[in-house]
Design an enzyme around this catalytic site. Structure first.
Site, PDB file in Angstrom:
ATOM      1  CD  GLU A 108      -2.680  -1.558   5.544  1.00  0.00           C
ATOM      2  OE1 GLU A 108      -2.570  -2.591   6.214  1.00  0.00           O
ATOM      3  OE2 GLU A 108      -2.258  -0.454   5.934  1.00  0.00           O
ATOM      4  CD  GLU A 109      -1.088   2.558   7.463  1.00  0.00           C
ATOM      5  OE1 GLU A 109      -1.678   2.174   8.486  1.00  0.00           O
ATOM      6  OE2 GLU A 109       0.094   2.247   7.205  1.00  0.00           O
ATOM      7  CG  HIS A 149      -0.282   0.124   2.542  1.00  0.00           C
ATOM      8  ND1 HIS A 149       0.061   1.336   3.097  1.00  0.00           N
ATOM      9  CD2 HIS A 149       0.115  -0.812   3.435  1.00  0.00           C
ATOM     10  CE1 HIS A 149       0.622   1.142   4.278  1.00  0.00           C
ATOM     11  NE2 HIS A 149       0.680  -0.161   4.511  1.00  0.00           N
ATOM     12  CG  ASP A 191      -2.772   3.994   2.591  1.00  0.00           C
ATOM     13  OD1 ASP A 191      -2.142   2.982   2.236  1.00  0.00           O
ATOM     14  OD2 ASP A 191      -3.677   3.949   3.445  1.00  0.00           O
TER      15      ASP A 191
HETATM   16 ZN   LIG Z   1       1.344  -0.854   6.391  1.00  0.00          ZN
END
Ligand SMILES: [Zn+2]
Length: 444
Positions: free
Chosen positions: A143-144, A77, A79
């Site tokens: 994702e975060e 990811h 982000d």
């Molecule tokens: Zn991560």
């Protein structure tokens, strides 16, 4: 290559791709900039791959292989979590080099990982290497904030692949760990590969009363009722036990243990009461043996002299494989009694446990051993945190969480914290790791 690789990492760090649950706060031009950067830094990937975008910015890149063997999936990811700038010794989105490190938000979590992966794939393709299996790069942009939200890029990509009937030989994402083997009777570093993840659940406990003036309180206020309930849940902990992931971990580590731990773990069912007692004494080992439940938020009335009409405490629960959202709910409701209302939010079940006795796992083990020969042992483990890779359980022979880098304990503390940084030497070794890994995984 190494100089340009570092430059590409710096450019990636300079994109402020910060994730917020409130999507209106996200600056999507920075995400676009990141995508533009990698498009120009990895021309071979972008010309030979089939590129698709999901939910605006999540990328799926398919690199076709020569056969129709089950493909491999490489996740990442781009982000990052927000920063508090005050304590940084270099600006968090500068990618500045200092004392052999690249500094910046995302260097470890996980643009460093993503960039090293892209460097490796680009290098292999430029050398004329041909994949036997299709290789999918799955790069998420949110994702975060978790795969629970309805616009999760990872879920959109997964749904698309599922519809296409894709079933992976293995999927690899972030999340391996290095631990000092000492507490397990092992001299040296143990590398852990994540084979499963705990489930996640927020539970809201609430009590309601008629309210009124605080000068004439009832026998027990609504606040006290929910506090009591939350305290009970923290005190009477969920039962601890070995599970498939911890069993697989011990099996892999026993050959490297010294006595007396070797004996204890060799007969771990017999010595279970002692082992569980020792292991549940420490928060990190307790977390892989039981469902945990901890109070994190509370609310009551709007003024100090007013009784709460509704008092709530929110508990955060991480569910061990073998238990479920339903079994947690039943236990909680039984413990707190019918006076307390129990509401569930944001639930995801624990994943199944990927096998560690198949060739796919061996490839990760072999590559790790080859590049980090000083690691004493490499073993499967249960991750207590959540990654996007959880969505691929059931769509792959194995889903594994690894780290291509050797990261010191000290540096590991900078993840989601101040002064996140990656040692350039380690970052470059990560590229070599991925080259070997992808070469092997896409062939055999
Ligand atoms: Zn991560």
């Amino acid at each position: 290559m190494s100089e340009s690789a570092v430059l590409h990492l710096q450019r990636a760090i300079q994109c402020k791709t910060i994730s917020y649950k409130d999507r209106s706060l996200m600056d999507f031009s920075e995400f676009e900039k990141f995508i533009e950067n990698i498009r120009s830094d990895y021309p071979t990937i972008f010309t030979s791959g089939q590129i698709e975008r999901f939910v605006g910015y999540s990328l799926l890149i398919k690199l076709p292989g020569k056969t129709d063997l089950p493909p491999i999936g490489l996740m990442g990811h781009f982000d990052v979590v927000p920063v508090r700038e005050e304590n940084w010794i270099e600006p968090p989105f500068s990618g500045i080099i200092r004392d052999g490190y690249v500094y910046g938000r995302g260097t470890l979590d996980m643009k460093g990982h993503v960039i090293s992966m892209l460097e490796a794939v680009e290098a292999l393709l430029s050398e004329g290497f041909e994949f036997e299996r299709d290789v999918y790069l799955m790069l998420g942009h949110n994702e975060e904030t978790g795969s629970i939200l309805p616009d999760s890029g990872a879920v959109a990509i997964r749904d698309h692949l599922k519809q296409q009937g894709v079933f992976f030989s293995m999927v690899v994402d972030e999340g391996g760990a290095l631990i000092d083997g000492k507490s397990l009777g092992i001299d040296g570093t143990v590398a852990l590969i994540g084979v499963g993840e705990k489930g996640y659940l927020d539970i809201e406990l609430s009590a309601t009363q008629s309210g009124g003036h605080a000068s004439m309180p009832p026998k027990k206020s609504a606040m006290a009722q929910v506090f009591e309930a939350a305290t009970k849940l923290e005190r009477d902990k969920f039962p601890a036990n070995f599970n498939d992931a911890t069993n697989a971990m011990f099996d892999a580590l026993i050959p490297f243990m010294k006595q007396p731990l070797k004996l204890l773990f060799s007969y771990k069912d017999f010595f279970k009461p002692i082992l569980l007692k020792v292991m549940t004494d420490k928060p990190d080992t307790a977390a892989v043996l039981r469902t945990t439940c901890v109070a994190t938020m509370a609310s009551g009335s709007f003024a100090p002299n007013v009784l709460a009409q509704k008092a709530t405490v929110v508990c955060n629960v991480r569910i061990i494989p073998g238990e479920s959202i339903e079994s947690v709910r039943n236990r909680v409701q039984n413990m707190v009694g019918s006076e307390i209302e129990v509401k569930l939010h944001n639930g995801t079940e624990p994943t199944d446990i990927s096998p560690s006795d198949i060739r796919e796992f061996e490839i990760i083990q072999e590559t790790t051993q080859e590049h980090y020969p000083h690691f004493k042992a490499i073993a499967p483990y249960l991750m207590v945190a959540a990654t996007d890779s959880r969505v691929y359980h059931g769509m792959s022979k194995g889903v594994y969480r690894i780290s291509p880098f050797e990261i010191s304990k000290e540096d590991m503390k900078t993840v989601h914290a101040d002064n996140e940084r990656v040692l350039i030497e380690n970052f470059l070794k990560g590229i070599e790791f991925f080259k070997s890994f992808i070469r092997k995984a896409s062939q055999s």
